[in-house]
Structures are given as structure tokens and as C-alpha cells.
Design a protein around this motif. Structure first.
Motif, mmCIF file in Angstrom:
data_model
loop_
_atom_site.group_PDB
_atom_site.id
_atom_site.type_symbol
_atom_site.label_atom_id
_atom_site.label_comp_id
_atom_site.label_asym_id
_atom_site.label_seq_id
_atom_site.Cartn_x
_atom_site.Cartn_y
_atom_site.Cartn_z
ATOM 1 N N GLU A 261 0.826 -1.218 0.000
ATOM 2 C CA GLU A 261 0.000 0.000 0.000
ATOM 3 C C GLU A 261 0.854 1.260 0.000
ATOM 4 O OE1 GLU A 261 -3.195 0.205 -0.464
ATOM 5 O OE2 GLU A 261 -3.379 -1.971 -0.555
ATOM 6 N N LEU A 262 2.016 1.206 0.632
ATOM 7 C CA LEU A 262 2.888 2.386 0.700
ATOM 8 C C LEU A 262 3.562 2.694 -0.639
ATOM 9 C CD1 LEU A 262 4.612 1.880 4.173
ATOM 10 C CD2 LEU A 262 3.042 3.728 3.550
ATOM 11 N N ILE A 263 3.891 1.664 -1.416
ATOM 12 C CA ILE A 263 4.641 1.906 -2.653
ATOM 13 C C ILE A 263 3.745 2.072 -3.873
ATOM 14 C CG2 ILE A 263 6.624 0.586 -1.799
ATOM 15 C CD1 ILE A 263 5.779 -1.639 -3.801
ATOM 16 N N LYS A 264 2.503 1.658 -3.781
ATOM 17 C CA LYS A 264 1.659 1.589 -4.965
ATOM 18 C C LYS A 264 1.554 2.944 -5.680
ATOM 19 C CE LYS A 264 -2.076 -0.763 -4.309
ATOM 20 N NZ LYS A 264 -3.468 -1.008 -3.868
ATOM 21 N N PHE A 265 1.962 2.988 -6.931
ATOM 22 C CA PHE A 265 1.900 4.176 -7.798
ATOM 23 C C PHE A 265 2.775 5.326 -7.315
ATOM 24 C CE2 PHE A 265 -2.591 2.431 -7.812
ATOM 25 C CZ PHE A 265 -2.442 1.671 -8.971
ATOM 26 N N ASN A 266 3.655 5.083 -6.343
ATOM 27 C CA ASN A 266 4.371 6.188 -5.689
ATOM 28 C C ASN A 266 5.869 6.109 -5.981
ATOM 29 O OD1 ASN A 266 5.661 7.883 -3.731
ATOM 30 N ND2 ASN A 266 3.749 7.866 -2.553
ATOM 31 N N ILE A 267 6.362 6.981 -6.844
ATOM 32 C CA ILE A 267 7.769 6.959 -7.227
ATOM 33 C C ILE A 267 8.683 7.275 -6.056
ATOM 34 C CG2 ILE A 267 7.817 9.387 -7.951
ATOM 35 C CD1 ILE A 267 9.663 6.393 -9.572
ATOM 36 N N GLU A 268 8.227 8.133 -5.129
ATOM 37 C CA GLU A 268 9.044 8.477 -3.964
ATOM 38 C C GLU A 268 9.280 7.251 -3.086
ATOM 39 O OE1 GLU A 268 10.570 11.301 -3.721
ATOM 40 O OE2 GLU A 268 9.555 11.989 -5.541
ATOM 41 N N ALA A 269 8.282 6.390 -3.009
ATOM 42 C CA ALA A 269 8.434 5.167 -2.215
ATOM 43 C C ALA A 269 9.485 4.246 -2.830
ATOM 44 C CB ALA A 269 7.094 4.452 -2.102
ATOM 45 N N PHE A 270 9.502 4.159 -4.152
ATOM 46 C CA PHE A 270 10.503 3.316 -4.807
ATOM 47 C C PHE A 270 11.910 3.892 -4.637
ATOM 48 C CE2 PHE A 270 6.727 1.651 -6.866
ATOM 49 C CZ PHE A 270 7.003 0.288 -6.895
ATOM 50 N N LYS A 271 12.006 5.215 -4.613
ATOM 51 C CA LYS A 271 13.308 5.837 -4.350
ATOM 52 C C LYS A 271 13.752 5.543 -2.917
ATOM 53 C CE LYS A 271 12.853 9.668 -7.654
ATOM 54 N NZ LYS A 271 12.753 11.146 -7.816
ATOM 55 N N THR A 272 12.801 5.568 -1.995
ATOM 56 C CA THR A 272 13.122 5.241 -0.601
ATOM 57 C C THR A 272 13.588 3.794 -0.478
ATOM 58 O OG1 THR A 272 11.515 6.862 0.223
ATOM 59 C CG2 THR A 272 12.203 5.136 1.754
ATOM 60 N N PHE A 273 12.941 2.899 -1.216
ATOM 61 C CA PHE A 273 13.353 1.499 -1.196
ATOM 62 C C PHE A 273 14.797 1.341 -1.667
ATOM 63 C CE2 PHE A 273 9.610 -1.325 -0.479
ATOM 64 C CZ PHE A 273 10.304 -2.369 0.112
ATOM 65 N N GLU A 274 15.193 2.145 -2.646
ATOM 66 C CA GLU A 274 16.571 2.092 -3.125
ATOM 67 C C GLU A 274 17.560 2.408 -2.004
ATOM 68 O OE1 GLU A 274 18.141 1.581 -6.469
ATOM 69 O OE2 GLU A 274 16.306 0.401 -6.321
ATOM 70 N N GLU A 275 17.152 3.294 -1.085
ATOM 71 C CA GLU A 275 18.012 3.667 0.039
ATOM 72 C C GLU A 275 18.094 2.555 1.083
ATOM 73 O OE1 GLU A 275 16.332 7.259 1.505
ATOM 74 O OE2 GLU A 275 16.646 8.376 -0.364
ATOM 75 N N ILE A 276 17.133 1.633 1.037
ATOM 76 C CA ILE A 276 17.125 0.507 1.976
ATOM 77 C C ILE A 276 17.885 -0.682 1.388
ATOM 78 C CG2 ILE A 276 15.653 -1.136 3.212
ATOM 79 C CD1 ILE A 276 13.455 1.078 3.084
ATOM 80 N N LEU A 277 17.603 -0.982 0.120
ATOM 81 C CA LEU A 277 18.248 -2.121 -0.549
ATOM 82 C C LEU A 277 19.540 -1.641 -1.206
ATOM 83 C CD1 LEU A 277 15.049 -3.662 -2.194
ATOM 84 C CD2 LEU A 277 16.004 -4.124 0.070
ATOM 85 N N THR A 278 20.462 -1.184 -0.391
ATOM 86 C CA THR A 278 21.667 -0.510 -0.896
ATOM 87 C C THR A 278 22.705 -1.473 -1.459
ATOM 88 O OG1 THR A 278 22.491 -0.532 1.373
ATOM 89 C CG2 THR A 278 21.437 1.494 0.596
ATOM 90 N N THR A 279 22.659 -2.727 -1.082
ATOM 91 C CA THR A 279 23.643 -3.705 -1.576
ATOM 92 C C THR A 279 22.914 -4.847 -2.264
ATOM 93 O OG1 THR A 279 23.637 -5.036 0.451
ATOM 94 C CG2 THR A 279 25.151 -3.147 0.364
ATOM 95 N N GLN A 280 23.629 -5.576 -3.065
ATOM 96 C CA GLN A 280 23.044 -6.727 -3.747
ATOM 97 C C GLN A 280 22.603 -7.784 -2.738
ATOM 98 O OE1 GLN A 280 22.271 -6.730 -6.828
ATOM 99 N NE2 GLN A 280 21.497 -8.858 -6.951
ATOM 100 N N ALA A 281 23.360 -7.903 -1.662
ATOM 101 C CA ALA A 281 23.009 -8.893 -0.630
ATOM 102 C C ALA A 281 21.659 -8.557 0.015
ATOM 103 C CB ALA A 281 24.103 -8.943 0.433
ATOM 104 N N LYS A 282 21.445 -7.282 0.302
ATOM 105 C CA LYS A 282 20.165 -6.874 0.897
ATOM 106 C C LYS A 282 19.024 -7.085 -0.084
ATOM 107 C CE LYS A 282 21.905 -3.467 4.223
ATOM 108 N NZ LYS A 282 21.876 -2.041 4.639
#
Length: 539
Positions: free
Chosen positions: A332-353
Motif C-alpha cells: 500500500e505504501l509503494i503503490k503508484f508512488n515513485i518516492e516510495a521506490f526511491k526510498t526502497f533504493e536507500e534501503i536495498l543498498t547492496t546486492q546482498a540486501k
């Protein structure tokens, strides 16, 4: 006539006459405030406890919250429980001994029963006398009194008689339910939280939350800081007892931790996960439906997306309910929301994550399928409708690039279809069927249904036994036929699908009709790909 008159009340001046009345009518002393004053003084032995209880007992049956005397007596009682000081600094045990002695006398003289009557006053005496000025059942003045009662009861539970007190509080669901209702008021929230937590810790079994009346309604009234405390309570309610040496109750376990400085990391993590579950479930219920960009951003700025996603990446969450709630909320937080996907990029910073997160998604498809659906919906929205970030979605964002890969989409379609059939469909896993339809509705828009169906038939054959791909597609067709019947008269469910996906329900139905069509020559229909294999033909 005399008997009737005497039956109205016992004699406060003469124990002899009261005893005589009891022999005739059965009406005897039932509360300490009915005893003659000299008897109460004799019981006191200089402690002042029976006198204080007798004063409070008067208010327990006729409470006027504007009368400061009740408030003052309660403050005195709380002070007496808290203000003991050791006579010598080296005598470390004297404070607890004096406090325990006071609490024990208070309990033995019926003080807890009196406090409960004051606390439950409006439930026991809903119609008050004319002279009582409390006009509303939970007036601010009355809530002030009840908050103090809650604080006193919480203090008493920390003494040597704590087990007896919590057992008395938990003897009936009525008390627990009423204390839960006091969580809805600002004046009583904090003290209610603490007492509920102590009450739940005293239980020897896990609390069935269905026994709490209108729990969903209560959650909806809580503000953000209250919700956090409430989640901690619910974490206690469903905690596991087995990780402690003393397995009798959470209340005893809490004593164990306090007395030995005991810290169990597993317990801390479990509490955090349970709190995450209830927080996720409450917020996801609020967000579900028409997606609000403002609500999403508001919650992201408060760190909710980071908190939930990081829990999945950094910890091994084994509780199915917590995983499902976490993924539903993320969806629900990411749906249609580009800012949420950018935030996810800050969380999944490494390939391992990234791989850890995707592995968790793939291992728990029933629980994560709503999140997968949100990925697909968002990819279509960002690349075909609001194309401002089309290049970013296709080339720079890990999650969107991942779900945009045809082979990954095919894997999800295959796995989601394979884990369900008409016989095992439930309210929980029917969402997997709707997620497969989201993939295929977008394929239908682009005229690519034959591509997907042929790939399911051909590319997955090596993963199944003989004619397995045909059986997979037959199963899928049966599921879609069931889907048509299921949604035929469910207007509310149809509306929910439409709002959450931004796809008209008419197009949902249209796509299903294309897929289940009876024309074997129609390459957009499943039947074209389920022709009998040689081994299926009769001899």
C-alpha cells in the motif's frame, strides 16, 4: 413491617442488632463502610488502612466526581504505597517490606474490591442519583478519578500480593474489557496501558483477542503515540512463554527479568515483530482502497516504510501473520508512488540486501502476493501512464527493473497458479488468483496474452511431469471459472478490486472472459493451450 424496614440496611451503631437482623432477614454486613466506626478503628491497629478503605467504600456505590474528598483519599492511598523510606540507608530491604506490609493489609481488608467498584462505577451503577452531578458516563472529572485508581492498582501489582491482585482483576472478562475501553480516553490512556500490560502478563495462556470487544474500533481512535504503546500491549498479549526459565506466566517472567537484570534478545525481537504486525495491520487497513499519495508520503516521512522493510531485510521473521501484514503494508505504501521506490533504493543498498528481500518475497508468495501486485501496478503506471519517471523505472530502480523482466513475471505466474486450486481456495489465498490476473490484464492491453500463455505451456514443461503444463493451465482455467461465479454478486469485493488497482472491474471481467473462452482456435484463450497430450488420449 418492622422486618421490611430493617431489611433496608444493617445497623451501623450496634453489632448485636446487626447480628439479630442477620438471623431474621439474612441481611448482614457486606462492606467495610457498613461496620460501626469503633469496629473499623479496632481493625486499624493504628495503620489507618481500614478507615481509608471505609471512606472510599462510600464513594464506590455513590460516586460524585466533583467531590474532592474521594480524590484526596485516593491520592493519600497512592502516596502511602509509594512514599515509604528506609530508616537507615544501609537497610535496603526495609522500603519493600513496609510497602508490602501496607499493600497486604489493604488487600486483606477488601481494598482491591473497593477500587474495582470505583473503577467500574458507571457499569455497575449506570443510573446515578439526582444529587450526583456527573452528567456524562465518562466525564472528565470521573476519568480523572479512574486514572488515579488505575495507577494505584498498577502500583499494587508490583508488590508481594501482585499475583493475587492480577488474578482478581482477570477473574472476569468484564474488567479487562472495561480497562481496554479506557484506552480511548486521553486522561486514562497511559495508566490503562500499564495495568492492561500487567493483567495480560499474569495470564498462563495466550489471550484470544476476539474476547476484547470492538478492538478494531478502539484502534481507530488512537493517535500515533498511543498506537505505539498499544502495539506493545498486543505484543504482550500474543507473546510466547517458553523462552523463560519460569514458564508459569508472563507476570512471573517479568519479575524474573527485573530481579536478575535478565534480557532476552529473542523476547525483544518478538515484541518488536508483534508490534510491527499490529501497526502494519492497522495502517494497512487505513490505506487500503483508493490510494492517497499524501497519506503515503506522510507515513514515509515518519519512517514507516524504512522500519517495515528494514525488519524484513535485517531479521529472520518466521511469523506468517507478521510477514503478511508487513508485505501488505509495503504494497500500500509503494503503490503508484515513485518516492516510495526511491526510498526502497536507500534501503536495498547492496546486492546482498536486495537478494535477501527478494528471497523472502519468493519463499512466502501467499503472504507477499499483494506486494508483488503493487509492483506490477506501479510499473505499468510509471511506464505507460505517468511517464515522467519511465526511464528511471526501466533502468535505475532495482525493484521495478526486477518485476519488469518477462522471465520473472513468468516465474510468478507459474508459482502463483501452482499453489492454488479450486479445492484449496480460501479468503486468504484467493488474492493470489487476482495477482495473476493483474499480470495478464496488462498483457491483454498490449495484445500479449498468447505470448504469456504459450510461455507457460512451453517454457515450464521441463519443470513438471508429462503433460504437467497442460494440467497447470487446466487448473488455471478452472480457477478463473470459479472467479466468475465468486464475483458475480459481490459488489463490495468488485468495488475493492477496482479501487485498489485503478482498473475498471469491467476490464477484469473482460480479461477473464477472454481467457476462459470456449474457442480452441483463439490464441488469447487458455483452451487453445490445453489440447490433450498423446498420453491423455483414450486408446
Amino acid at each position: 413491617m418492622l422486618g421490611r424496614k430493617l431489611a433496608k440496611s444493617v445497623n451501623k451503631n450496634s453489632v448485636f442488632l446487626a447480628h439479630e437482623l442477620w438471623q431474621y432477614s439474612g441481611n448482614a454486613y457486606r462492606r467495610i463502610s457498613q461496620l460501626p466506626e469503633h469496629i473499623v478503628e479496632d481493625l486499624s491497629d493504628g495503620s489507618g488502612i481500614p478507615e481509608l478503605i471505609a471512606e472510599l467504600d462510600h464513594f464506590s456505590v455513590r460516586l460524585d466526581a466533583e467531590d474532592d474528598l474521594c480524590w484526596e483519599n485516593l491520592k493519600t492511598l497512592l502516596g502511602n504505597l509509594m512514599n515509604f523510606e528506609p530508616r537507615r540507608s544501609q537497610d535496603e530491604a526495609s522500603l519493600d517490606e513496609e510497602q508490602n506490609k501496607y499493600a497486604t493489609q489493604f488487600y486483606e481488608h477488601g481494598g482491591v474490591e473497593v477500587l474495582l467498584r470505583i473503577l467500574m462505577f458507571n457499569t455497575v451503577f449506570p443510573k446515578v442519583g439526582r444529587k450526583v452531578k456527573v452528567g456524562f458516563p465518562e466525564s472528565e472529572l470521573l476519568l480523572r478519578v479512574k486514572s488515579l485508581v488505575l495507577e494505584i492498582l498498577t502500583k499494587v501489582t508490583t508488590t508481594c500480593i501482585g499475583d493475587k491482585v492480577t488474578a482478581q482483576l482477570m477473574a472476569s472478562d468484564d474488567v479487562l474489557n472495561y480497562v481496554f475501553t479506557l484506552l480511548a480516553h486521553q486522561k486514562t490512556f497511559i495508566n490503562s496501558c500499564q495495568l492492561v500490560e500487567d493483567m495480560l502478563q499474569s495470564r498462563r495462556e495466550v489471550l484470544d483477542l476476539h474476547r476484547i470487544h470492538n478492538l478494531r474500533g478502539l484502534i481507530s481512535t488512537l493517535e500515533d503515540h498511543q498506537l505505539a504503546n498499544f502495539c506493545r500491549i498486543l505484543a504482550v498479549a500474543i507473546s510466547d512463554l517458553d523462552i523463560y526459565e519460569n514458564k508459569s506466566s508472563l507476570f512471573q517472567q517479568n519479575k524474573q527479568k527485573r530481579s536478575r537484570g535478565f534480557v532476552n534478545i529473542r523476547d525483544i525481537n518478538q515484541g518488536k515483530y508483534c508490534a510491527t504486525f499490529w501497526l502494519a495491520r492497522a495502517v494497512e487497513s487505513y490505506l487500503r482502497g483508493n490510494t492517497s499519495y499524501c497519506d503515503q508520503v506522510f507515513l514515509m516521512r515518519r519512517g514507516l516504510l524504512q522500519h517495515v522493510a528494514s525488519n524484513i531485510v535485517e531479521h529472520e521473521i518466521r511469523h506468517k501473520e507478521i510477514l503478511q501484514s508487513s508485505f501488505d503494508l509495503l504494497g500500500e505504501l509503494i503503490k503508484f508512488n515513485i518516492e516510495a521506490f526511491k526510498t526502497f533504493e536507500e534501503i536495498l543498498t547492496t546486492q546482498a540486501k536486495f537478494e535477501k528481500f527478494i528471497t523472502t518475497v519468493n519463499r512466502n508468495l501467499v503472504d507477499s502476493n499483494m506486494f508483488i501486485r503493487s509492483l506490477v501496478l506501479s510499473l505499468e503506471h510509471l511506464t505507460e501512464e505517468d511517464t515522467t519517471y519511465k526511464e528511471y523505472a526501466k533502468k535505475d530502480n532495482k525493484l521495478l527493473m526486477y518485476i519488469g523482466d518477462f522471465s520473472k513475471q513468468l516465474d510468478y505466474l507459474y508459482k502463483l497458479i501452482k499453489i492454488i486450486n479450486v479445492e484449496n481456495l480460501t479468503q486468504e489465498n484467493v488474492s493470489c488468483l487476482n495477482t495473476t490476473l493483474v499480470f495478464l490484464m496488462f498483457a491483454n492491453r498490449k495484445g500479449q496474452l498468447p505470448k504469456y500463455l504459450q510461455a507457460l505451456r512451453d517454457e515450464k514443461e521441463d519443470l513438471m511431469d508429462v503433460s504437467g503444463s497442460a494440467n497447470l493451465l487446466r487448473n488455471f482455467r478452472d480457477l478463473l471459472t470459479f472467479w466468475q461465479d465468486h464475483y458475480l454478486h459481490k459488489d463490495k469485493d468488485c468495488s475493492a478490486l477496482e479501487k485498489s488497482s485503478r482498473i475498471s472491474f469491467e476490464y477484469w471481467k473482460q480479461t477473464v472472459s477472454v481467457l476462459v473462452c470456449d474457442d480452441k482456435d483463439d490464441k488469447a484463450g487458455i483452451l487453445h493451450y490445453v489440447s490433450p497430450m498423446p498420453c491423455d488420449r483414450p486408446n
